[in-house]
Design an enzyme around this catalytic site. Structure first.
Site, PDB file in Angstrom:
ATOM      1  N   GLU A 134      -2.631   6.669  -5.440  1.00 40.45           N
ATOM      2  CA  GLU A 134      -2.736   6.490  -3.986  1.00 40.45           C
ATOM      3  C   GLU A 134      -2.352   7.014  -3.309  1.00 40.45           C
ATOM      4  O   GLU A 134      -2.667   7.328  -2.122  1.00 40.45           O
ATOM      5  CB  GLU A 134      -2.169   4.805  -3.997  1.00 40.45           C
ATOM      6  CG  GLU A 134      -3.597   4.064  -2.470  1.00 40.45           C
ATOM      7  CD  GLU A 134      -2.963   2.981  -2.747  1.00 40.45           C
ATOM      8  OE1 GLU A 134      -4.318   2.241  -3.092  1.00 40.45           O
ATOM      9  OE2 GLU A 134      -1.413   1.941  -2.351  1.00 40.45           O
ATOM     10  N   TYR A 165       0.578  -1.270  -0.460  1.00 41.05           N
ATOM     11  CA  TYR A 165       0.489  -0.057   0.259  1.00 41.05           C
ATOM     12  C   TYR A 165       1.172   1.099  -0.124  1.00 41.05           C
ATOM     13  O   TYR A 165       1.667   1.309   1.022  1.00 41.05           O
ATOM     14  CB  TYR A 165      -1.176   0.011   0.977  1.00 41.05           C
ATOM     15  CG  TYR A 165      -1.817   1.350   1.371  1.00 41.05           C
ATOM     16  CD1 TYR A 165      -2.714   1.380   0.450  1.00 41.05           C
ATOM     17  CD2 TYR A 165      -1.791   2.431   2.151  1.00 41.05           C
ATOM     18  CE1 TYR A 165      -3.785   3.025   0.714  1.00 41.05           C
ATOM     19  CE2 TYR A 165      -1.762   3.553   2.321  1.00 41.05           C
ATOM     20  CZ  TYR A 165      -2.853   3.680   1.704  1.00 41.05           C
ATOM     21  OH  TYR A 165      -3.836   4.914   1.678  1.00 41.05           O
ATOM     22  N   HIS A 166       0.590   2.077  -1.000  1.00 42.43           N
ATOM     23  CA  HIS A 166       1.525   3.058  -1.137  1.00 42.43           C
ATOM     24  C   HIS A 166       1.031   4.638   0.040  1.00 42.43           C
ATOM     25  O   HIS A 166       0.219   4.878  -0.478  1.00 42.43           O
ATOM     26  CB  HIS A 166       1.144   3.889  -2.547  1.00 42.43           C
ATOM     27  CG  HIS A 166       2.566   4.418  -2.842  1.00 42.43           C
ATOM     28  ND1 HIS A 166       3.128   5.903  -2.448  1.00 42.43           N
ATOM     29  CD2 HIS A 166       3.234   4.411  -4.005  1.00 42.43           C
ATOM     30  CE1 HIS A 166       4.132   6.043  -2.703  1.00 42.43           C
ATOM     31  NE2 HIS A 166       4.026   5.666  -3.483  1.00 42.43           N
ATOM     32  N   GLY A 167       1.981   4.737   0.783  1.00 40.41           N
ATOM     33  CA  GLY A 167       1.370   6.060   1.632  1.00 40.41           C
ATOM     34  C   GLY A 167       1.805   7.436   0.924  1.00 40.41           C
ATOM     35  O   GLY A 167       2.229   7.294  -0.712  1.00 40.41           O
TER      36      GLY A 167
END
Length: 338
Positions: free
Chosen positions: A181, A108-110
């Protein structure tokens, strides 16, 4: 004397006003300045590698070994130490990453993928392996970043390049959500992949396993402004240039903990679309089981002192319901924008 006293009174009032204004704006100033620390660290890493390159230029003539191994481990040690000191960084499930052979790490890309810097450092130091990371092309155009990207194998690879590297037995890291994202997801941790399934096609064609990864509180470390004028400006700049028009704020010293899910092995009967859905569901499951929603910067800071795992089944179910409601709101907002 009256004039002097009045002037002194006005001056005293101005000083008190400036002190009050400084006190009021201090959190804003800190939020803007803290991200500069990461930029300083990145440029510091690039500078170290540049010095290392010139120092070992003569050695390359006489020795065929990879002179970057030592420098890579030194920089990885630096980032590993920074993660432990600034974020109390922990990682669960590192043993699930194979010691040899191919694997596709999907994360998951912050807003800023600082967690993946720490993950790479752990893999280099403990697994003695390198990860080929698919990054956005604009990273290679950032002044001073080219050597850093080369040494740590950040490439703007195509699907064919990914397949070739996986067939060669390499580890690869991909965030299917990418910049979109990073910019438009928020404290509700919505996964924004759209119809991107290129990673799944690469995994199927190379027979490589897929390993889902999620880091708790990554959205509380850095954030973008997601309200009013700023949200509209972000959308317009991304649609036109595919990059955010202004940087994120934050770099708060929140507690971070990375969870590595169970590998999804190759299955010849599974299509790329099915694999993409299964991978997304696996990351969603990690979010539901480990991330309290909506994310809170204050709570994430407090977890540096006291961390209580999210193990209540009712709390997990409530998170899933909140997630579905938020995703429905996002779909409605996108339809209105169109």
């Amino acid at each position: 004397m009256d004039i002097v006293d009045k002037a002194a009174g006005f001056l005293d009032l101005d000083v008190h006003y400036l002190r009050w204004l400084l006190w009021l704006l201090t959190p804003v100033i800190i939020s803007i300045l803290l991200p500069l620390i990461v930029m300083i660290l990145l440029y510091g890493s690039a500078l170290f590698l540049t010095i290392h390159k010139h120092r070992h230029r003569l050695y390359e003539v006489w020795d065929n070994r990879d002179v970057w191994d030592g420098a890579r481990c030194a920089v990885a040690s630096f980032w590993d130490a920074w993660g432990r000191v600034w974020h109390g960084f922990e990682i669960v499930g590192l043993e699930k990453i194979p010691d040899k052979g191919p694997a596709l790490l999907i994360y998951y890309h912050g807003a800023v993928p600082a967690d993946f810097y720490f993950i790479l450092a752990k893999i280099i130091l403990q697994k003695k392996r390198r990860v080929k990371v698919i990054g956005d092309r604009f990273l290679l155009r950032v002044p001073g970043f080219k050597l850093l990207m080369e040494v740590f194998s950040v490439i703007p690879g195509s699907q064919e390049v990914c397949i070739q590297l996986l067939k060669q037995g390499e580890l690869m890291g991909i965030a299917p959500g990418g910049v979109r994202e990073a910019v438009f997801s928020d404290e509700h941790y919505c996964i924004l992949w759209g119809k991107r399934i290129g990673f799944a096609r690469a995994a199927v064609r190379s027979h490589a396993p897929v390993i889902p990864i999620f880091t708790m509180n990554i959205r509380e470390s850095f954030r973008f402004l997601h309200f009013g004028f700023f949200k509209n400006l972000l959308k317009k700049s991304y649609e036109k240039y595919k990059v955010p028009c202004f940087p994120p704020y934050g770099n708060f010293p929140v507690f971070m903990k990375t969870f590595i899910g169970d590998p999804i092995p190759y299955n010849p009967d599974r299509s790329p679309e099915e694999l993409a859905m299964q991978t997304r569901a696996a990351i969603q499951d990690l979010i539901d089981r480990h991330q309290r929603l909506p994310g809170s910067i204050l709570r994430a800071l407090c977890e540096r002192v006291y961390y209580r795992p999210k193990n209540n089944q009712r709390e997990i179910q409530m998170t899933a319901v909140q997630k579905r409601q938020r995703e429905q709101e996002e779909i409605t907002e996108d339809e209105k924008d169109r």
